[in-house]
Design a protein around this motif. Sequence first.
Motif: not given
Length: 431
Positions: A22, A149-150, A185
């Motif tokens: 991320a 999830y950045q 992700a």
Amino acid sequence: MCVENTPPPSSRLTRRGILAGAAALAGTAAALSATPSAAAERTEERPEERTGRRGVGGDLVIEGGTLLDPATGEVTEDAVVVIVGGVVRAAGARGRTRVPEGTEVLDAHGTWVLPGLVEAHIHLNTAAEARDAVRKGATTARSGSTNFYQDIAVRELARQVPELAPRLRAAGIFVTPDLGDTVLADPDLTPLAGLKEGVRSPEALRRVVEVNLARGADVIKTRVNERAGLPEQDPLAQVYDREQLSAVVAAARRGGKGVLCHSYSEKGCHDAVMAGIRSLEHGVFVGERTLREMRRRGTYFTPTLTAIAGLAESDDPVLAERGRTYLPVLKRAVRAAHELGVPLAAGTDSSGGTVDPIGGEVELMRAAGLPALDAIRTATTGAARLLGLQGTAGRLARGFAGDAVLLDGDPLADVSVLKKPVRVVRAGVPV
């Protein structure tokens, strides 16, 4: 395929690798590597975020401006704000505030000084967007979710180098029927990829919430209606019922977290509020029955007027018509909410690489009928309470974070000055 017997998500073995990915996507790793001092300042959570009494940041004196305290409405001319280690140690009139010798001074003469603004709904996918948000006055924010999830990576950047990003409450990934590429992700999401009906069963809904919590999400984001920003979708179509929303809320509460809910239709808004969400997002067609229930429960309303106004400027005729139709309806809902005593929070719903100034949302709150001070509170004390940061953000008072915006005019006379701060200070560091 069933997810009921899937092992619980890992909070240790996979979290580090997932969040490293991320960080790479968000560009936060590169931002940190360009800041040599960051490594020495890394910590699990800033003390200022827990208590508002200690922190790691700069030492600064903001001197000579007109200080506005949104909590009380008090205006202090020729004020002094003393920030030590990123936290306010004193704030008030010059004659009653001791200034430490040798501290850097920021001359604020001719400006109004307000606490850094709180952005309650924004999608921060990159370090560049995070820095842009700070430059436009948002020193604290709540994420409206990201695909990979950045936002959690951005939150960690903010903790290590505060001047590069807003203090952030991260939502992780969206709890929505169709996760799309988001299943890539996280290996703990892959069991959901084969569900024919998507993320709809209590087990699947609980799974997405649990994975978010294992990755360190501070809040949970879900939806009750389809999107207004996609012409092929009907924003009034409901995607989750009250029972499904209750499953999301229950799973979040087990982890000690609240839920923000994307909504448009009156029935959808009511179902979401009755399910126990913490805040209603967008909520264009929310009705009086639901608003009264929100006041009773203390449910927040984050109308994201900026995003709805932006639809009217779209080149797509469907979206443009929605914007023209929805904006006056939403303004009436905001005015009704304020009159009923529903707590309001300002959020722009910025996404896609464009960061709208949170001050523009305050201006739209004012245009909806809120008095200037109350409009300012939606991006200071009110939004801070929603984020659980009422002792850290939203004021420039002893023990609060040393975040400030300097404005070239009186925001009580013209709130539009909030859109273009002449200077921003984050944790005692001029940005």
